[in-house]
Design an enzyme around this catalytic site. Structure first.
Site, PDB file in Angstrom:
ATOM      1  N   GLY A  42       0.863  -1.173   0.000  1.00  0.00           N
ATOM      2  CA  GLY A  42       0.000   0.000   0.000  1.00  0.00           C
ATOM      3  C   GLY A  42       0.895   1.216   0.000  1.00  0.00           C
ATOM      4  N   ALA A  43       0.696   2.114  -0.965  1.00  0.00           N
ATOM      5  CA  ALA A  43       1.622   3.240  -1.134  1.00  0.00           C
ATOM      6  C   ALA A  43       1.870   4.037   0.150  1.00  0.00           C
ATOM      7  CB  ALA A  43       1.116   4.156  -2.256  1.00  0.00           C
ATOM      8  N   ARG A  92      10.850  -0.645  -4.894  1.00  0.00           N
ATOM      9  CA  ARG A  92       9.645  -0.629  -5.731  1.00  0.00           C
ATOM     10  C   ARG A  92       9.578   0.719  -6.446  1.00  0.00           C
ATOM     11  NH1 ARG A  92       4.206  -3.045  -3.698  1.00  0.00           N
ATOM     12  NH2 ARG A  92       4.175  -3.549  -5.929  1.00  0.00           N
ATOM     13  N   GLN A 128      -4.843  -9.473  -3.334  1.00  0.00           N
ATOM     14  CA  GLN A 128      -4.955  -8.486  -2.257  1.00  0.00           C
ATOM     15  C   GLN A 128      -6.412  -8.207  -1.889  1.00  0.00           C
ATOM     16  OE1 GLN A 128      -2.988  -8.179  -4.981  1.00  0.00           O
ATOM     17  NE2 GLN A 128      -1.126  -7.015  -4.547  1.00  0.00           N
ATOM     18  N   ASP A 139      -1.360   4.592  -6.690  1.00  0.00           N
ATOM     19  CA  ASP A 139       0.054   4.624  -6.317  1.00  0.00           C
ATOM     20  C   ASP A 139       0.796   5.831  -6.883  1.00  0.00           C
ATOM     21  OD1 ASP A 139       1.024   1.770  -5.040  1.00  0.00           O
ATOM     22  OD2 ASP A 139      -0.787   1.601  -6.226  1.00  0.00           O
ATOM     23  N   ASN A 171      -2.438   2.373 -10.732  1.00  0.00           N
ATOM     24  CA  ASN A 171      -2.908   1.595  -9.584  1.00  0.00           C
ATOM     25  C   ASN A 171      -2.727   0.122  -9.912  1.00  0.00           C
ATOM     26  OD1 ASN A 171      -4.120   1.465  -6.932  1.00  0.00           O
ATOM     27  ND2 ASN A 171      -5.965   0.697  -7.919  1.00  0.00           N
ATOM     28  N   LYS A 172      -3.088  -0.731  -8.973  1.00  0.00           N
ATOM     29  CA  LYS A 172      -2.899  -2.173  -9.125  1.00  0.00           C
ATOM     30  C   LYS A 172      -3.431  -2.662 -10.466  1.00  0.00           C
ATOM     31  CE  LYS A 172      -1.196  -4.162  -6.724  1.00  0.00           C
ATOM     32  NZ  LYS A 172       0.271  -4.384  -6.748  1.00  0.00           N
TER      33      LYS A 172
END
Length: 344
Positions: free
Chosen positions: A48-49, A86, A193, A234, A244-245
């Site tokens: 999670g950012a 990351r 997730q 993110d 995002n994811k």
């Protein structure tokens, strides 16, 4: 959900809630070295950012308190090392830059003074995250109505931040106000997730949550069960493109087709106005084994070619608005994001 914070700093030691073990096991683990911290971020033990940023800030302090020869260069090398874990989430580099800037050019300070300044900055980043989440929850809850069905993707709740979440914050706030809502959580392949984390934390909180496979979203939308989509993020580019994811862009396209509002909830630190468009965002590619295996069981040939991007970029024209601590930001994004977050 057991009352274990995502990131915990004792004043001497750093602990994280190992999210790779949830929902089977809820367990805190200690990060004893800078290498432990790097691996915890890389391996998604902390994810999670916002949570990554907070964990990285405290990670700069690990095993340094007793050292008497600290300098700004020591902190700079640590920051560069952690930042390489990351590449996509801008919160990581934002937090680390804040930490380094807190001690840079402080040549007249002792090692203990430098350490204390760094610790104070980490605590500020942590407390700011909690406050931001609360404000996102209050602002986003205004979009919800009784009996609304809300779809979310991945996990942007309590497990991804220091407070009540970003995308899930409006749902927590609405629920606390007595509103009845139905949440549909995409499982979020390949690392689940949504299944492991979002469905876990919402059900533990007593919120009505239904888990669906990623490829069921269109069907659920077609049945009129979804009134609103809220996801996390993110990194947001200057023009409003948002990373995002993986799978988020597909959800946004479906929402557009079914005329469902699509919102992104995120902290100020996720807006990267130095990145012009989504094409400029570096997308992390992860190990093929995450796709070849499912829940520890091999599900594809070992020698097959695999793509495993961890994120995709949702074009700004698919985004109804951004839920932020400063309110809900609508298009035109270049103008309105710059106005709201010019300090970033």
């Amino acid at each position: 959900m057991p009352n274990i914070p995502t990131v915990r700093w004792t004043g001497d030691e750093l602990y994280i809630l190992d999210q790779t073990l949830i929902p089977v096991t809820v367990k805190e683990v200690k990060l004893s070295t800078i290498e432990d911290a790097y691996n915890a971020i890389k391996e998604l033990k902390v994810r999670g950012a916002p949570a990554i940023g907070v964990a990285a800030a405290y990670s700069m302090l690990i095993d340094l308190k007793s050292k008497t020869d600290l300098s700004a260069s020591d902190f700079e090398s640590r920051a560069k090392y952690l930042n390489s874990s990351r590449p996509t989430a801008v919160n990581l580099s934002y937090a680390l830059n804040r930490m380094f800037n807190a001690v840079n050019n402080k040549k007249d300070k002792t090692s203990l003074e430098l350490y204390n300044m760094l610790e104070d900055e980490a605590k500020k980043i942590h407390s700011e995250d909690i406050d931001i989440c609360q404000k996102i929850g209050e602002n986003g809850a205004e979009l919800l109505k009784d009996n609304f069905g809300v779809l979310t993707h991945c996990n942007a709740g309590r497990l991804a931040v220091s407070g009540i979440g970003t995308a899930l914050a409006p749902m927590y706030t609405a629920y606390e106000r007595g509103m009845k809502i139905r949440v549909y959580a995409d499982e979020t392949r390949p690392l689940l997730q949504g299944a492991r984390l979002t469905s876990f934390e919402l059900s533990e909180a007593g919120i009505d949550v239904t888990l669906i496979c990623d490829n069921m979203a269109a069907f659920i939308m077609s049945k009129g069960l979804i009134d609103l989509v809220i996801v996390g993020c993110d990194r947001v580019a200057e023009n409003g493109d948002a990373a995002n994811k993986i799978g988020t862009m597909g959800v946004a396209i479906l929402a557009k087709y079914f005329n469902i509002p699509f919102y992104i909830a995120c902290p100020s630190t996720t807006f990267d106005l130095n990145t012009k468009t989504g094409h400029d965002i570096v997308i992390e590619e992860r190990d093929a084994k995450e796709v070849i295996n499912f829940a520890g069981v091999q599900t594809a040939p070992l020698n097959i070619k695999v793509r495993n991007p961890a994120f995709d970029v949702t074009p700004n024209e698919l985004i109804t608005g951004f839920i932020t601590k400063k309110g809900i930001i609508k298009p035109p994004y270049i103008e309105n994001l710059k106005k709201a977050f010019k300090e970033f």
